[in-house]
Motif scaffolding. Structure first.
Motif, short mmCIF file in Angstrom:
data_model
loop_
_atom_site.label_atom_id
_atom_site.label_comp_id
_atom_site.label_asym_id
_atom_site.label_seq_id
_atom_site.Cartn_x
_atom_site.Cartn_y
_atom_site.Cartn_z
N UNK A 150 0.83 -1.21 0.00
CA UNK A 150 0.00 0.00 0.00
C UNK A 150 0.86 1.26 0.00
N UNK A 151 1.97 1.25 0.74
CA UNK A 151 2.86 2.41 0.77
C UNK A 151 3.47 2.68 -0.61
N UNK A 152 3.78 1.59 -1.34
CA UNK A 152 4.34 1.76 -2.68
C UNK A 152 3.30 2.36 -3.62
N UNK A 153 2.05 1.89 -3.50
CA UNK A 153 0.98 2.44 -4.34
C UNK A 153 0.74 3.91 -4.00
N UNK A 154 0.77 4.23 -2.71
CA UNK A 154 0.59 5.62 -2.29
C UNK A 154 1.72 6.47 -2.84
N UNK A 155 2.92 5.92 -2.87
CA UNK A 155 4.07 6.63 -3.41
C UNK A 155 3.88 6.91 -4.89
N UNK A 156 3.24 5.99 -5.61
CA UNK A 156 3.05 6.16 -7.06
C UNK A 156 2.21 7.39 -7.38
N UNK A 157 1.11 7.61 -6.69
CA UNK A 157 0.29 8.77 -7.04
C UNK A 157 0.91 10.06 -6.54
N UNK A 158 1.69 10.00 -5.47
CA UNK A 158 2.31 11.23 -4.96
C UNK A 158 3.45 11.70 -5.85
N UNK A 175 4.79 16.15 9.11
CA UNK A 175 3.62 15.51 9.70
C UNK A 175 2.34 15.92 8.98
N UNK A 176 2.25 17.18 8.62
CA UNK A 176 1.05 17.67 7.94
C UNK A 176 1.01 17.21 6.49
N UNK A 177 2.17 17.11 5.85
CA UNK A 177 2.20 16.57 4.48
C UNK A 177 1.72 15.12 4.49
N UNK A 178 2.26 14.33 5.42
CA UNK A 178 1.87 12.92 5.52
C UNK A 178 0.38 12.78 5.84
N UNK A 179 -0.10 13.60 6.75
CA UNK A 179 -1.52 13.54 7.14
C UNK A 179 -2.42 13.90 5.96
N UNK A 180 -2.03 14.91 5.18
CA UNK A 180 -2.84 15.31 4.02
C UNK A 180 -2.87 14.18 2.99
N UNK A 181 -1.72 13.59 2.73
CA UNK A 181 -1.66 12.50 1.74
C UNK A 181 -2.48 11.30 2.22
N UNK A 182 -2.40 10.96 3.49
CA UNK A 182 -3.17 9.83 4.02
C UNK A 182 -4.67 10.10 3.95
N UNK A 183 -5.08 11.33 4.27
CA UNK A 183 -6.51 11.68 4.21
C UNK A 183 -7.04 11.57 2.79
N UNK A 184 -6.28 12.09 1.84
CA UNK A 184 -6.70 12.05 0.44
C UNK A 184 -6.75 10.60 -0.04
N UNK A 185 -5.76 9.81 0.33
CA UNK A 185 -5.73 8.41 -0.06
C UNK A 185 -6.92 7.66 0.52
N UNK A 186 -7.22 7.93 1.76
CA UNK A 186 -8.34 7.25 2.42
C UNK A 186 -9.68 7.64 1.78
#
Length: 155
Positions: free
Chosen positions: A3-11, A34-45
């Motif tokens: 999942x982290x690799x897939x998340x890395x692909x769109x980022x 921390x806020x960059x990671x949180x934003x990316x996780x929220x969008x992914x979710x």
């Protein structure tokens, strides 16, 4: 793929310079990790990785900008206030000089006049430095970072 690799692909589609300009920031370090990671996780979710992979990069940038605006409200407001204060100071110091306006002088500024021994150049340099925050003298050529030929003009 993990999942982290897939998340890395769109980022990897993100244009961080575009995101910074939309947030009116100068460097990426102004956005906490921390806020960059949180934003990316929220969008992914919210959207899912598969959908995010299909979106256009400009749309992904907008999503990240909107999420970061929400997460960084306080920092962005402080940044805007700081920029406005700097513009106001610049306007108050420089623009009156260009328009021939009035410079506000504090009588306490004259306490050091006895040190000038009546030399008008020293007085002008002092007031220039005092009110404009600069130094009247040009940089010495010896202190320049780059060595250039300053002996003549070239056309």
């Amino acid at each position: 793929m993990e999942e982290d690799d897939k998340q890395f692909c769109w980022t990897t589609k993100l244009d961080w310079l575009n995101i910074l300009s939309k947030l009116n920031l100068e460097t990426i370090s102004q956005i906490p990790e921390l806020k960059k990671d949180r934003a990316i996780k929220r969008i992914t979710k919210f959207y899912g990785i598969e959908d995010l992979m299909e979106f256009e990069p400009s749309y992904l940038d907008k999503l990240v900008v909107n999420e970061l605006k929400e997460l960084m409200k306080k920092e962005l407001i402080l940044n805007v206030k700081k920029q406005e204060r700097m513009e106001k100071e610049l306007r108050n110091k420089i623009i009156p000089m260009k328009k021939g306006g009035i410079i506000r002088i504090d009588p306490r500024d004259f306490k050091d006049l006895k040190d000038f021994e009546g030399d008008p150049e020293k007085m002008l340099k002092y007031f220039y430095k005092k009110f404009l925050g600069g130094d009247d003298d040009d940089k010495d050529d010896d202190k320049d970072k780059y060595k250039e030929d300053n002996t003549g003009y070239y056309i």
